[in-house]
Design a protein around this motif. Structure first.
Motif, PDB file in Angstrom:
ATOM      1  N   UNK A   1      39.463  41.359  22.393  1.00 56.86           N
ATOM      2  CA  UNK A   1      39.263  40.089  21.631  1.00 56.86           C
ATOM      3  C   UNK A   1      38.645  39.035  22.559  1.00 56.86           C
ATOM      4  N   UNK A   2      39.310  38.674  23.954  1.00 60.51           N
ATOM      5  CA  UNK A   2      39.170  37.588  24.662  1.00 60.51           C
ATOM      6  C   UNK A   2      37.755  37.269  25.017  1.00 60.51           C
ATOM      7  N   UNK A   3      37.354  36.066  25.320  1.00 62.94           N
ATOM      8  CA  UNK A   3      36.170  35.657  25.832  1.00 62.94           C
ATOM      9  C   UNK A   3      36.333  35.629  27.370  1.00 62.94           C
ATOM     10  N   UNK A   4      35.314  35.286  27.923  1.00 62.56           N
ATOM     11  CA  UNK A   4      35.292  34.984  29.588  1.00 62.56           C
ATOM     12  C   UNK A   4      36.237  34.007  29.934  1.00 62.56           C
ATOM     13  N   UNK A   5      36.249  33.172  29.133  1.00 64.79           N
ATOM     14  CA  UNK A   5      37.213  31.861  29.703  1.00 64.79           C
ATOM     15  C   UNK A   5      38.441  32.091  29.188  1.00 64.79           C
ATOM     16  N   UNK A   6      38.755  32.798  28.270  1.00 64.65           N
ATOM     17  CA  UNK A   6      40.166  33.132  27.960  1.00 64.65           C
ATOM     18  C   UNK A   6      40.725  34.285  28.663  1.00 64.65           C
ATOM     19  N   UNK A   7      39.926  35.131  29.476  1.00 67.25           N
ATOM     20  CA  UNK A   7      40.244  36.092  30.257  1.00 67.25           C
ATOM     21  C   UNK A   7      40.530  35.642  31.990  1.00 67.25           C
ATOM     22  N   UNK A   8      39.762  34.723  31.912  1.00 70.71           N
ATOM     23  CA  UNK A   8      40.063  33.823  33.201  1.00 70.71           C
ATOM     24  C   UNK A   8      41.268  33.105  33.210  1.00 70.71           C
ATOM     25  N   UNK A   9      41.445  32.547  32.078  1.00 67.65           N
ATOM     26  CA  UNK A   9      42.624  31.879  31.862  1.00 67.65           C
ATOM     27  C   UNK A   9      43.954  32.886  31.668  1.00 67.65           C
ATOM     28  N   UNK A  10      43.688  34.025  31.369  1.00 72.90           N
ATOM     29  CA  UNK A  10      44.896  35.130  31.301  1.00 72.90           C
ATOM     30  C   UNK A  10      45.161  35.498  32.651  1.00 72.90           C
ATOM     31  N   UNK A  11      43.937  35.722  33.614  1.00 73.67           N
ATOM     32  CA  UNK A  11      43.977  36.308  35.020  1.00 73.67           C
ATOM     33  C   UNK A  11      44.888  35.127  35.865  1.00 73.67           C
ATOM     34  N   UNK A  12      44.504  33.839  35.698  1.00 71.36           N
ATOM     35  CA  UNK A  12      45.068  32.799  36.423  1.00 71.36           C
ATOM     36  C   UNK A  12      46.531  32.916  36.030  1.00 71.36           C
ATOM     37  N   UNK A  13      47.005  32.757  34.638  1.00 74.75           N
ATOM     38  CA  UNK A  13      48.353  32.606  34.198  1.00 74.75           C
ATOM     39  C   UNK A  13      49.203  33.854  34.748  1.00 74.75           C
ATOM     40  N   UNK A  14      48.442  35.174  34.757  1.00 74.45           N
ATOM     41  CA  UNK A  14      49.277  36.278  35.134  1.00 74.45           C
ATOM     42  C   UNK A  14      49.361  36.229  36.646  1.00 74.45           C
ATOM     43  N   UNK A  15      48.453  35.688  37.382  1.00 71.97           N
ATOM     44  CA  UNK A  15      48.833  35.388  38.916  1.00 71.97           C
ATOM     45  C   UNK A  15      49.982  34.583  39.201  1.00 71.97           C
ATOM     46  N   UNK A  16      49.891  33.460  38.443  1.00 72.13           N
ATOM     47  CA  UNK A  16      51.054  32.376  38.607  1.00 72.13           C
ATOM     48  C   UNK A  16      52.479  32.985  38.275  1.00 72.13           C
ATOM     49  N   UNK A  17      52.348  33.853  37.145  1.00 73.05           N
ATOM     50  CA  UNK A  17      53.494  34.428  36.667  1.00 73.05           C
ATOM     51  C   UNK A  17      54.126  35.531  37.718  1.00 73.05           C
ATOM     52  N   UNK A  18      53.105  36.312  38.216  1.00 72.29           N
ATOM     53  CA  UNK A  18      53.683  37.239  39.570  1.00 72.29           C
ATOM     54  C   UNK A  18      54.188  36.567  40.579  1.00 72.29           C
ATOM     55  N   UNK A  19      53.636  35.327  40.800  1.00 73.28           N
ATOM     56  CA  UNK A  19      54.124  34.588  42.206  1.00 73.28           C
ATOM     57  C   UNK A  19      55.466  33.912  41.852  1.00 73.28           C
ATOM     58  N   UNK A  20      55.655  33.569  40.771  1.00 72.51           N
ATOM     59  CA  UNK A  20      56.989  33.363  40.188  1.00 72.51           C
ATOM     60  C   UNK A  20      58.015  34.157  40.292  1.00 72.51           C
ATOM     61  N   UNK A  21      57.640  35.211  39.864  1.00 66.66           N
ATOM     62  CA  UNK A  21      58.824  36.215  39.821  1.00 66.66           C
ATOM     63  C   UNK A  21      58.773  36.841  41.409  1.00 66.66           C
ATOM     64  N   UNK A  22      57.912  36.904  42.036  1.00 65.01           N
ATOM     65  CA  UNK A  22      58.090  37.117  43.555  1.00 65.01           C
ATOM     66  C   UNK A  22      59.034  36.256  44.286  1.00 65.01           C
ATOM     67  N   UNK A  23      58.856  34.882  43.916  1.00 69.02           N
ATOM     68  CA  UNK A  23      59.631  33.870  44.474  1.00 69.02           C
ATOM     69  C   UNK A  23      60.904  34.021  44.021  1.00 69.02           C
ATOM     70  N   UNK A  24      61.365  34.396  42.705  1.00 74.19           N
ATOM     71  CA  UNK A  24      62.625  34.522  42.012  1.00 74.19           C
ATOM     72  C   UNK A  24      63.341  35.717  42.963  1.00 74.19           C
ATOM     73  N   UNK A  25      62.489  36.689  42.992  1.00 73.10           N
ATOM     74  CA  UNK A  25      63.118  37.957  43.574  1.00 73.10           C
ATOM     75  C   UNK A  25      63.496  37.663  45.223  1.00 73.10           C
TER      76      UNK A  25
END
Length: 132
Positions: free
Chosen positions: A86-110
Motif C-alpha cells: 500500500x506504500x507510495x514511492x515517497x513512503x517506500x523511500x522513507x521506509x528504506x531510509x529508516x530501515x538503513x538507519x535502524x540496521x546501522x544502529x543495531x550494528x553499532x549496538x552489537x
C-alpha cells in the motif's frame, strides 16, 4: 525600542552585530515539515503554539490499520513491514531510509556490546592474575 524586542518575544532572534541590530522572528518563514505520510510535526519549538493545539501527546497512528506509535520512525518501519503493497514511492523511500538507519544502529549496538564483553573478560582476567 526595536533593539530590545528579543527580550519579550520568545520567537525573535538577534540579527546582525554591534549596537544597531534588528530582530527577526525565528519561525516566521518556516513552514511545518511533513513526513512521507503527510503528518506535520507542527511548531514544537514554539511554546505558545503548543498550548493552543497540544498534539505532542497524541500517538502517531498508522494510516492503514490505525495502530498507535510513539515516533514517526516506528510508524514508517511498521508501514513498510506490515503494509508494503500500500506504500507510495515517497513512503517506500522513507521506509528504506529508516530501515538503513535502524540496521546501522543495531550494528553499532552489537559492536559496543561485544566490546564491553571483551573488556569485562580481560578486566576479570587481569584482576584474577593479580589476586592469585
Amino acid at each position: 525600542m526595536r533593539r530590545y524586542r528579543y527580550l519579550t518575544d520568545p520567537n525573535a532572534e538577534v540579527v546582525g552585530r554591534g549596537r544597531w541590530h534588528s530582530t527577526v522572528s525565528k519561525f516566521a518563514s518556516r513552514a511545518p515539515e511533513t513526513d512521507a505520510f503527510g503528518a506535520s510535526d507542527g511548531d514544537h519549538r514554539n511554546p505558545e503554539a503548543r498550548r493552543e493545539d497540544d498534539d505532542s501527546r497524541r500517538p502517531i497512528r498508522c494510516p492503514y490499520c490505525d495502530r498507535p506509535f510513539r515516533t514517526r520512525r516506528l510508524r514508517t518501519l511498521h508501514a513498510g513491514l506490515e503494509h508494503p503493497e500500500r506504500l507510495t514511492d515517497d513512503q517506500r523511500e522513507a521506509f528504506e531510509s529508516a530501515s538503513r538507519e535502524d540496521d546501522a544502529a543495531i550494528r553499532r549496538f552489537r559492536v559496543k556490546a561485544l566490546g564491553m564483553v571483551v573488556l569485562s573478560y580481560f578486566s576479570f582476567l587481569f584482576v584474577y592474575a593479580v589476586v592469585t
